[in-house]
Enzyme design. Structure first.
Site, PDB file in Angstrom:
ATOM      1  N   ASP A   1      22.957  -6.429 -10.354  1.00  0.00           N
ATOM      2  CA  ASP A   1      22.491  -6.344 -11.734  1.00  0.00           C
ATOM      3  C   ASP A   1      22.879  -4.977 -12.298  1.00  0.00           C
ATOM      4  O   ASP A   1      22.513  -3.946 -11.736  1.00  0.00           O
ATOM      5  CB  ASP A   1      20.971  -6.528 -11.766  1.00  0.00           C
ATOM      6  CG  ASP A   1      20.417  -6.708 -13.168  1.00  0.00           C
ATOM      7  OD1 ASP A   1      21.148  -6.463 -14.144  1.00  0.00           O
ATOM      8  OD2 ASP A   1      19.231  -7.082 -13.298  1.00  0.00           O
TER       9      ASP A   1
ATOM     10  N   HIS B   1      17.206 -12.979 -19.334  1.00  0.00           N
ATOM     11  CA  HIS B   1      17.853 -11.974 -18.487  1.00  0.00           C
ATOM     12  C   HIS B   1      18.927 -12.604 -17.612  1.00  0.00           C
ATOM     13  O   HIS B   1      18.666 -13.536 -16.849  1.00  0.00           O
ATOM     14  CB  HIS B   1      16.865 -11.227 -17.602  1.00  0.00           C
ATOM     15  CG  HIS B   1      17.537 -10.134 -16.821  1.00  0.00           C
ATOM     16  ND1 HIS B   1      18.170  -9.068 -17.441  1.00  0.00           N
ATOM     17  CD2 HIS B   1      17.719  -9.950 -15.484  1.00  0.00           C
ATOM     18  CE1 HIS B   1      18.707  -8.281 -16.522  1.00  0.00           C
ATOM     19  NE2 HIS B   1      18.459  -8.792 -15.340  1.00  0.00           N
TER      20      HIS B   1
ATOM     21  N   CYS C   1      21.932  -7.048 -21.091  1.00  0.00           N
ATOM     22  CA  CYS C   1      22.289  -7.776 -19.876  1.00  0.00           C
ATOM     23  C   CYS C   1      23.415  -8.775 -20.048  1.00  0.00           C
ATOM     24  O   CYS C   1      24.293  -8.874 -19.191  1.00  0.00           O
ATOM     25  CB  CYS C   1      21.062  -8.467 -19.281  1.00  0.00           C
ATOM     26  SG  CYS C   1      20.400  -9.843 -20.284  1.00  0.00           S
TER      27      CYS C   1
END
Length: 288
Positions: A140, A125, A85
């Site tokens: 995302d 995250h 991420c």
């Protein structure tokens, strides 16, 4: 609104971010308009997910994970790798801002595959918030096999359909809760703090993810790639392919087949130095 030309890209008088976008679009295969619109956001988001796989192999083989802009560009664009991420959304944030979007990073705690009663997980995250005409969207490209395949509206708690699962985004005090409809059950993915964190918080989260013994990336080979038609997910030696119509298939792979999958399904340039980790993954039992 004017659109920037994509190809061919001339270096004569071009600014650094225009050249960066050219390299990025060559990597993802995106060849549409370049303007801060909802249609462009959806298109570049889908192109990114299909072209740049989620993977954390560097963590598994004890390689340093550098989340500086130049290091991310070199790894994910120049060398054709994927990332997790902080790399994926760090790169995409730079792309969106270069296009002209009002975009910012957020940080939160992963809740995926954890019981509701589990204690708070670390803040590891990174996701993005993009505002278009004042409306906030959750974006995302770095959550592996359950990554939202499209931007999600943050001003509605109603279920939101995508090419794959449905998702819900709900405001809960100073946090945002993100869930996915998995086989009829709303499973938590993560919670995000409703503040833009300083850069050092990403560094701390990345350090934990890449080095802490409790980070599952230290012990498990994982890779994922999402296209509009299907999701590919590798977890240890277990390969799962989930189709947009809801059907799926699953099989366990030996070491050679894992290498083939990393190359052919996840589009990765397999490094011979990965082989010991691949062989361990081929023989290890993987929890559900």
């Amino acid at each position: 609104m004017l659109h920037r030309p994509l190809s061919p890209i001339s270096t004569d008088g071009a600014d650094a971010e225009t050249l960066f976008l050219g390299r990025y679009f060559a990597r993802t295969g995106y060849a549409g308009p370049v303007a801060p619109t909802m249609a462009v956001l959806r298109a570049v988001h889908a192109a990114h997910l299909a072209a740049i796989p989620f993977e954390a192999i560097d963590v598994l083989v004890d390689s340093h994970v550098d989340i500086g802009a130049e290091a991310i560009e070199d790894k994910l664009i120049a060398r054709g790798r994927g990332g997790y991420c902080f790399e994926q959304n760090g790169l995409f944030l730079r792309v969106l801002r270069a296009i002209g979007f009002d975009a910012e990073g957020l940080l939160g705690r992963v809740r995926w595959m954890l019981p509701e009663s589990a204690p708070p997980s670390p803040r590891t995250h990174m996701a993005l918030r993009v505002r278009i005409d004042g409306r906030p969207w959750l974006v995302d490209v770095g959550f592996g096999s359950a990554v939202p395949p499209a931007p999600l509206a943050m001003d509605s708690e109603a279920p939101q359909a995508t090419a794959h699962e449905r998702y819900r985004v709900a405001r809960r005090g100073a946090q945002w809760s993100v869930r996915a409809d998995i086989a009829g059950e709303w499973m938590p993915l993560y919670v995000l703090d409703d503040i833009v964190p300083p850069a050092i918080d990403y560094d701390v989260g990345n350090w934990y993810t890449a080095t802490h013994p409790a980070s599952h990336f230290r012990h498990l080979l994982v890779a994922a790639r999402t296209t509009p038609q299907r999701r590919y997910a590798l977890r240890g030696n277990r390969l799962t392919v989930r189709h947009a119509d809801g059907t799926s298939e699953q099989r366990h792979l030996g070491a050679d087949a894992i290498e083939d999958a990393l190359r052919d399904l996840f589009l990765l340039p397999v490094d011979p130095r990965w082989r010991p980790a691949i062989e361990r993954a081929a023989t290890a039992e993987v929890a559900a």
